[in-house]
Motif scaffolding. Structure first.
Motif, PDB file in Angstrom:
ATOM      1  N   ALA A 122     -13.457  -8.081   6.055  1.00 17.90           N
ATOM      2  CA  ALA A 122     -13.703  -7.528   7.260  1.00 17.90           C
ATOM      3  C   ALA A 122     -12.459  -6.518   7.770  1.00 17.90           C
ATOM      4  O   ALA A 122     -12.914  -5.532   8.395  1.00 17.90           O
ATOM      5  N   VAL A 123     -11.339  -6.773   7.392  1.00 17.51           N
ATOM      6  CA  VAL A 123     -10.186  -5.898   7.646  1.00 17.51           C
ATOM      7  C   VAL A 123     -10.558  -4.599   6.972  1.00 17.51           C
ATOM      8  O   VAL A 123     -10.434  -3.546   7.655  1.00 17.51           O
ATOM      9  N   CYS A 124     -11.001  -4.570   5.725  1.00 11.16           N
ATOM     10  CA  CYS A 124     -11.186  -3.335   5.139  1.00 11.16           C
ATOM     11  C   CYS A 124     -12.644  -2.651   5.186  1.00 11.16           C
ATOM     12  O   CYS A 124     -13.023  -1.503   4.995  1.00 11.16           O
ATOM     13  N   GLY A 125     -13.641  -3.415   5.900  1.00 11.55           N
ATOM     14  CA  GLY A 125     -14.898  -3.070   6.195  1.00 11.55           C
ATOM     15  C   GLY A 125     -15.763  -3.523   5.031  1.00 11.55           C
ATOM     16  O   GLY A 125     -15.485  -3.105   3.804  1.00 11.55           O
ATOM     17  N   ARG A 126     -16.928  -3.964   5.383  1.00 16.06           N
ATOM     18  CA  ARG A 126     -17.994  -4.346   4.273  1.00 16.06           C
ATOM     19  C   ARG A 126     -18.909  -3.002   4.216  1.00 16.06           C
ATOM     20  O   ARG A 126     -18.962  -2.343   5.017  1.00 16.06           O
ATOM     21  N   PHE A 179      -6.367 -11.941  -0.952  1.00 10.62           N
ATOM     22  CA  PHE A 179      -5.863 -10.884   0.239  1.00 10.62           C
ATOM     23  C   PHE A 179      -5.152  -9.728  -0.372  1.00 10.62           C
ATOM     24  O   PHE A 179      -5.563  -8.562  -0.377  1.00 10.62           O
ATOM     25  N   ARG A 194      -7.815   1.419   1.485  1.00  8.12           N
ATOM     26  CA  ARG A 194      -8.966   0.591   0.701  1.00  8.12           C
ATOM     27  C   ARG A 194      -9.775   0.116   1.846  1.00  8.12           C
ATOM     28  O   ARG A 194     -10.206  -0.953   1.804  1.00  8.12           O
ATOM     29  N   MET A 226       0.782  -1.429   0.002  1.00  7.60           N
ATOM     30  CA  MET A 226      -0.003   0.148  -0.036  1.00  7.60           C
ATOM     31  C   MET A 226       0.707   1.507  -0.033  1.00  7.60           C
ATOM     32  O   MET A 226       2.039   1.151   0.194  1.00  7.60           O
ATOM     33  N   LEU A 264      -5.624  -5.437  -1.635  1.00 12.42           N
ATOM     34  CA  LEU A 264      -5.265  -4.532  -0.782  1.00 12.42           C
ATOM     35  C   LEU A 264      -4.469  -3.714  -1.741  1.00 12.42           C
ATOM     36  O   LEU A 264      -4.141  -2.602  -1.438  1.00 12.42           O
ATOM     37  N   HIS A 267     -17.189   0.067   9.895  1.00 14.02           N
ATOM     38  CA  HIS A 267     -16.061   0.414   9.404  1.00 14.02           C
ATOM     39  C   HIS A 267     -15.153  -0.813   9.490  1.00 14.02           C
ATOM     40  O   HIS A 267     -15.493  -1.762   9.981  1.00 14.02           O
ATOM     41  N   GLY A 268     -14.182  -0.716   8.689  1.00 13.51           N
ATOM     42  CA  GLY A 268     -13.164  -1.813   8.844  1.00 13.51           C
ATOM     43  C   GLY A 268     -12.378  -1.941  10.153  1.00 13.51           C
ATOM     44  O   GLY A 268     -12.220  -1.247  10.845  1.00 13.51           O
ATOM     45  N   SER A 269     -11.862  -3.310  10.355  1.00 16.20           N
ATOM     46  CA  SER A 269     -11.230  -3.532  11.547  1.00 16.20           C
ATOM     47  C   SER A 269      -9.630  -3.467  11.457  1.00 16.20           C
ATOM     48  O   SER A 269      -8.689  -3.829  12.204  1.00 16.20           O
ATOM     49  N   HIS A 288     -15.844  -3.955  -1.494  1.00 19.32           N
ATOM     50  CA  HIS A 288     -16.063  -4.061  -0.027  1.00 19.32           C
ATOM     51  C   HIS A 288     -16.933  -4.839   0.355  1.00 19.32           C
ATOM     52  O   HIS A 288     -17.729  -5.016   1.374  1.00 19.32           O
TER      53      HIS A 288
END
Lengths: 196, 293
Positions: B226-230, B153, A142, A37, B157, A160-162, B71
């Motif tokens: 989940a990491v980036c948010g749905r 993954f 992202r 990134m 990203l 929000h994302g985790s 997303h």
């Protein structure tokens, strides 16, 4: 057409090979995303209401996390988890800044953010910004965020994302952490970055 | 999510996609007009299918749909269904070759495009990639490659890798469906219809396997959402199940439809029995609609 296809495939395999090579080093205990990134860059509002840039944190290891202070679970759990990791790091923890970016600027005033982040420790910095600034930063990493419908009192959930993104002293992206990573792993990796 | 005019703006503007889509439509319409003036008819459904295919590709790549696909796993699967199956299928079933050729300025075609298409640098890799088995393996292989959890993954990203993923799906979709639906007729030396049906049939099972796995497993395979948010709060497993169903059922159905189309042409061109072939005479299968280029 054929050229493009071949070029795409070659590019894809090179990239994948590169990624495999990067993640080959076993020293990290959380996910290595070096080079995946862009470098940290943003213009946001600080807890004092002043404008801040990513460069203002140059020299520190930066931990970036998105959330909001009215968050019922994920945010306090994640921030508490990070605080627990930092407590085990001793003096190295002073070289870390946890940037908690609120994606709910309507409710999260700088004053509220200051109160909220101070509860977790001195390394925790609350930031927020205009929707445009937030969209720019979340797009860069992202990350999605959206607002749930308000209840009769006007309260709403923020989706929000985790992700916990970690940047080295120079602002290069290095690690992706998760609240399910053990505090020991988080502390270990942050120490490595501090002492690079 | 704003569904106003803002939605139609690109999330990540890619001039290449815009230029290619506009060029495809412009050349096609020019060819269509020129042919019409010369008295050659192009079936309305063919024009519609071609334009719809190009517009669908543009929509999933260059509107805020792309953001949604990043997303939400099932929207991402729908994006790939369109890029890899639906849009190329529509484009190729329209048999656009003759119309596109008519739309390209004569000088450009003769001086540049024809020599390019016949040059070994294009011919050799093209032939290699369009071997029926290679094409089939590539078609299924790309689905598996980009759904491989570790690769998926990073693709979600990393922007360049993400673009390579979408481009590879679109380009492979076009190549594959071109070979199946639009390449030279067997009577003129093209790939035998039996081969085409075999390749299409062989790609069905692996598509069903991966789709069914994702539609039925209780394990969350893709954490990156989940990491980036749905987009909105649905459970990861529900998201994955819908995504699996999209990878499984419509994808396999498109392939079955492709098989039926090829079978229909086979029967039409080679006849079911000697009576039919005799009755149809030597002109069977020679109508314009079966000439792609």
């Amino acid at each position: 057409m054929t050229f493009r296809c071949c070029a795409s495939l070659v590019a894809a395999s090179l990239l994948l090979a590169g990624l495999a090579a990067c993640s080959g080093s076993a020293q990290w205990r959380t996910t290595d995303i070096t080079g995946v990134m862009p470098d940290l860059a943003f213009t946001l509002t600080s807890e004092t209401g002043a404008t801040v840039h990513a460069d203002d944190f140059r020299g520190k290891v930066k931990v970036l996390f998105f959330g909001y202070t009215h968050c019922p679970d994920i945010c306090p759990i994640t921030l508490g988890h990070l605080a627990a990791a930092l407590r085990t790091m001793g003096a190295d923890a002073k070289q870390v800044r946890v940037l908690f970016v609120s994606v709910d600027p309507k409710r999260d005033t700088p004053a509220l953010l200051e109160k909220y982040t101070d509860a977790f420790g001195p390394q925790f910095v609350g930031l927020t910004g205009t929707q445009e600034q937030l969209r720019e930063l979340t797009k860069r990493y992202r990350v999605a965020y959206s607002y749930g419908p308000p209840d009769e009192n006007g309260n709403y959930l923020v989706n929000h994302g985790s992700a916990i993104f970690v940047f080295d002293r120079q602002g290069h992206v290095r690690l992706l952490m998760n609240r399910s990573d053990p505090t020991k792993a988080i502390a270990h990796d942050l120490e490595l970055l501090v002492n690079e | 999510m704003n569904f106003g005019p803002y939605f139609l703006l690109p999330y990540e503007f890619t001039p290449t996609v815009l230029v290619l889509c506009v060029l495809a439509i412009a050349v096609y319409l020019r060819g269509w007009l020129r042919r019409r003036r010369a008295g050659i008819k192009t079936g309305g459904w063919r024009v519609t299918a071609f334009l719809l295919g190009v517009v669908l590709m543009y929509v999933v790549l260059q509107t805020h749909y792309d953001y949604m696909g990043q997303h939400m796993f099932f929207l991402h699967r729908l994006q790939h269904l369109i890029l890899h199956h639906m849009a190329p299928f529509l484009i190729m079933i329209a048999m656009p070759g003759a119309v596109l050729v008519a739309g390209v300025p004569e000088r450009l075609r003769v001086r540049f495009l024809r020599p390019l298409a016949h040059s070994p640098a294009v011919r050799i890799p093209y032939r290699a990639i369009q071997q029926p088995i290679v094409a089939g393996v590539l078609f299924v292989g790309l689905i598996y490659l980009w759904l491989w959890p570790g690769i998926h993954f990073y693709a979600m990203l990393n922007v360049p890798l993400y673009n390579v993923m979408n481009w590879s799906m679109a380009v492979d979709g076009l190549l594959f469906w071109y070979l199946m639906l639009c390449s030279t007729r067997p009577a003129a030396g093209g790939l035998h219809y039996g081969w085409r049906i075999l390749v299409l049939g062989a790609t069905i099972v692996p598509q069903i396997v991966i789709g069914a796995y994702l539609a039925l497993t209780r394990v969350e395979v893709y954490h990156v959402y989940a990491v980036c948010g749905r987009l909105w709060p649905i459970s990861p497993i529900t998201d994955q199940h819908i995504g699996g169903l999209i990878t499984w059922i419509p994808a396999a159905m498109m392939t079955v439809i492709g098989m039926l189309v090829v079978l229909g042409r086979w029967i039409r061109e080679e006849g079911i029995g000697p009576d039919r072939a005799r009755a149809a005479g030597p002109n069977v299968g020679k109508e314009d609609s079966n000439a792609c280029v």
